[in-house]
Design a protein around this motif. Structure first.
Motif, short mmCIF file in Angstrom:
data_model
loop_
_atom_site.label_atom_id
_atom_site.label_comp_id
_atom_site.label_asym_id
_atom_site.label_seq_id
_atom_site.Cartn_x
_atom_site.Cartn_y
_atom_site.Cartn_z
N PHE A 31 0.79 -1.23 0.00
CA PHE A 31 0.00 0.00 0.00
C PHE A 31 0.83 1.28 0.00
O PHE A 31 0.27 2.38 -0.06
CB PHE A 31 -1.02 0.01 1.15
CG PHE A 31 -0.44 0.04 2.54
CD1 PHE A 31 0.06 1.21 3.08
CD2 PHE A 31 -0.41 -1.11 3.31
CE1 PHE A 31 0.58 1.24 4.36
CE2 PHE A 31 0.10 -1.09 4.60
CZ PHE A 31 0.60 0.10 5.12
N ALA A 32 2.14 1.17 0.01
CA ALA A 32 3.00 2.36 -0.01
C ALA A 32 2.69 3.21 -1.24
O ALA A 32 2.60 2.70 -2.35
CB ALA A 32 4.46 1.95 0.01
N GLY A 33 2.50 4.50 -1.04
CA GLY A 33 2.24 5.41 -2.14
C GLY A 33 0.79 5.45 -2.60
O GLY A 33 0.45 6.22 -3.50
N CYS A 34 -0.06 4.65 -1.99
CA CYS A 34 -1.49 4.62 -2.36
C CYS A 34 -2.29 5.61 -1.54
O CYS A 34 -1.89 6.01 -0.45
CB CYS A 34 -2.09 3.24 -2.07
SG CYS A 34 -1.46 1.89 -3.05
N VAL A 35 -3.45 5.98 -2.06
CA VAL A 35 -4.49 6.58 -1.23
C VAL A 35 -4.92 5.46 -0.29
O VAL A 35 -5.22 4.35 -0.74
CB VAL A 35 -5.69 7.06 -2.08
CG1 VAL A 35 -6.87 7.42 -1.22
CG2 VAL A 35 -5.27 8.23 -2.96
N ILE A 36 -4.90 5.71 1.02
CA ILE A 36 -5.18 4.65 1.99
C ILE A 36 -6.53 4.90 2.66
O ILE A 36 -6.76 5.95 3.25
CB ILE A 36 -4.09 4.58 3.06
CG1 ILE A 36 -2.75 4.25 2.41
CG2 ILE A 36 -4.44 3.54 4.13
CD1 ILE A 36 -1.57 4.38 3.34
N ILE A 37 -7.40 3.89 2.58
CA ILE A 37 -8.69 3.91 3.24
C ILE A 37 -8.65 2.80 4.27
O ILE A 37 -8.47 1.62 3.92
CB ILE A 37 -9.84 3.69 2.25
CG1 ILE A 37 -9.85 4.82 1.22
CG2 ILE A 37 -11.18 3.62 2.98
CD1 ILE A 37 -9.91 4.36 -0.18
N ALA A 38 -8.77 3.15 5.55
CA ALA A 38 -8.73 2.17 6.63
C ALA A 38 -10.13 1.99 7.19
O ALA A 38 -10.80 2.98 7.51
CB ALA A 38 -7.79 2.65 7.73
N VAL A 39 -10.57 0.75 7.29
CA VAL A 39 -11.88 0.45 7.87
C VAL A 39 -11.62 -0.38 9.12
O VAL A 39 -11.14 -1.51 9.04
CB VAL A 39 -12.79 -0.32 6.88
CG1 VAL A 39 -14.11 -0.67 7.54
CG2 VAL A 39 -13.02 0.51 5.62
N GLY A 40 -11.93 0.21 10.27
CA GLY A 40 -11.76 -0.48 11.54
C GLY A 40 -10.82 0.27 12.47
O GLY A 40 -9.86 0.89 12.03
N ASP A 41 -11.12 0.18 13.75
CA ASP A 41 -10.35 0.90 14.77
C ASP A 41 -8.93 0.37 14.90
O ASP A 41 -7.98 1.15 14.97
CB ASP A 41 -11.06 0.78 16.13
CG ASP A 41 -12.40 1.49 16.13
OD1 ASP A 41 -12.50 2.54 16.79
OD2 ASP A 41 -13.35 1.00 15.49
N VAL A 42 -8.77 -0.95 14.95
CA VAL A 42 -7.45 -1.52 15.18
C VAL A 42 -6.53 -1.27 13.99
O VAL A 42 -5.38 -0.83 14.16
CB VAL A 42 -7.54 -3.03 15.51
CG1 VAL A 42 -6.15 -3.65 15.59
CG2 VAL A 42 -8.29 -3.23 16.82
N VAL A 43 -7.01 -1.50 12.77
CA VAL A 43 -6.15 -1.27 11.60
C VAL A 43 -5.80 0.21 11.49
O VAL A 43 -4.66 0.56 11.16
CB VAL A 43 -6.78 -1.84 10.30
CG1 VAL A 43 -7.92 -0.99 9.79
CG2 VAL A 43 -5.73 -1.99 9.21
N THR A 44 -6.75 1.09 11.81
CA THR A 44 -6.45 2.53 11.77
C THR A 44 -5.40 2.88 12.81
O THR A 44 -4.44 3.59 12.51
CB THR A 44 -7.74 3.35 11.98
OG1 THR A 44 -8.68 3.01 10.95
CG2 THR A 44 -7.46 4.83 11.93
N GLN A 45 -5.57 2.37 14.03
CA GLN A 45 -4.59 2.66 15.08
C GLN A 45 -3.22 2.10 14.73
O GLN A 45 -2.20 2.74 14.96
CB GLN A 45 -5.05 2.10 16.42
CG GLN A 45 -4.13 2.48 17.58
CD GLN A 45 -4.11 3.98 17.83
OE1 GLN A 45 -5.14 4.57 18.08
NE2 GLN A 45 -2.93 4.60 17.77
N ASN A 46 -3.20 0.90 14.14
CA ASN A 46 -1.91 0.31 13.74
C ASN A 46 -1.22 1.14 12.67
O ASN A 46 0.01 1.26 12.67
CB ASN A 46 -2.10 -1.13 13.29
CG ASN A 46 -2.42 -2.06 14.45
OD1 ASN A 46 -2.17 -1.74 15.62
ND2 ASN A 46 -2.99 -3.21 14.14
N LEU A 47 -2.00 1.71 11.75
CA LEU A 47 -1.41 2.61 10.75
C LEU A 47 -0.83 3.84 11.43
O LEU A 47 0.31 4.23 11.15
CB LEU A 47 -2.46 3.03 9.72
CG LEU A 47 -2.83 2.00 8.67
CD1 LEU A 47 -4.12 2.39 7.95
CD2 LEU A 47 -1.70 1.82 7.66
N VAL A 48 -1.61 4.46 12.31
CA VAL A 48 -1.14 5.65 13.02
C VAL A 48 0.11 5.34 13.83
O VAL A 48 1.08 6.11 13.83
CB VAL A 48 -2.27 6.23 13.90
CG1 VAL A 48 -1.76 7.34 14.81
CG2 VAL A 48 -3.41 6.75 13.03
#
Length: 162
Positions: A31-48
């Motif tokens: 997903f590097a360089g992509c527009v990133i759409i995160a669905v879900g609290d855990v995956v969003t927090q892990n990205l952050v």
């Protein structure tokens, strides 16, 4: 218009919609360089936690139907929508579509965000990546293209308009 997923169709949503990775670090090259759409609290927090602010995050404050112990406060505009479990509301669909044109956004769902992956793939531009957690297994990365959008359409047709 709102859309309800009939109980008999839930089985079609159990398998990962795309490649499954054990964690964000392993998936990052996809997903590097992509527009990133995160669905879900855990995956969003892990990205952050990895220093990545998604272009769109859709969260509901819970994980596996239990309150999430992580409180996300992203430095982006936030919209709150109602979306009960087992359905996709027109309000959620519109919020996702609007966010695709608005720049970084957070959609906080009062209810459940699990099925938001479908409208997210339908609305995302080609080349975007939709990420969501597969409980107990890792993170799924969907690279949006004609094939993934067609698959999202097939799944969306399983819903019943209310």
């Amino acid at each position: 218009m709102d859309y309800i997923l009939p109980d008999g169709c839930r089985k079609y949503f159990r398998d990962p919609f795309g490649p499954l990775f054990p964690d964000i670090a392993t998936a990052e090259s996809v997903f590097a360089g992509c527009v990133i759409i995160a669905v879900g609290d855990v995956v969003t927090q892990n990205l952050v936690d990895a220093g990545i602010i998604p272009d769109l995050a859709v969260i509901d404050g819970s994980t596996m139907r239990e309150p999430c112990d992580r409180v996300l406060d992203l430095p982006v505009p936030e919209v709150v929508v109602v979306n009960p479990a087992g359905m996709v509301t027109g309000v959620l669909i519109r919020a996702i579509e609007d966010a695709m044109h608005a720049g970084p956004s957070l959609i906080r769902v009062d209810g459940e965000e699990d099925l938001a992956v479908i409208p997210a793939v339908r609305a995302a531009p080609d080349g975007a990546c939709v990420l969501y957690g597969q409980p107990g297994e890792g993170v799924v990365v969907i690279k949006v293209d004609e094939h993934s959008r067609d698959r999202a359409e097939v799944l969306f047709r399983l819903f019943v308009a209310e």
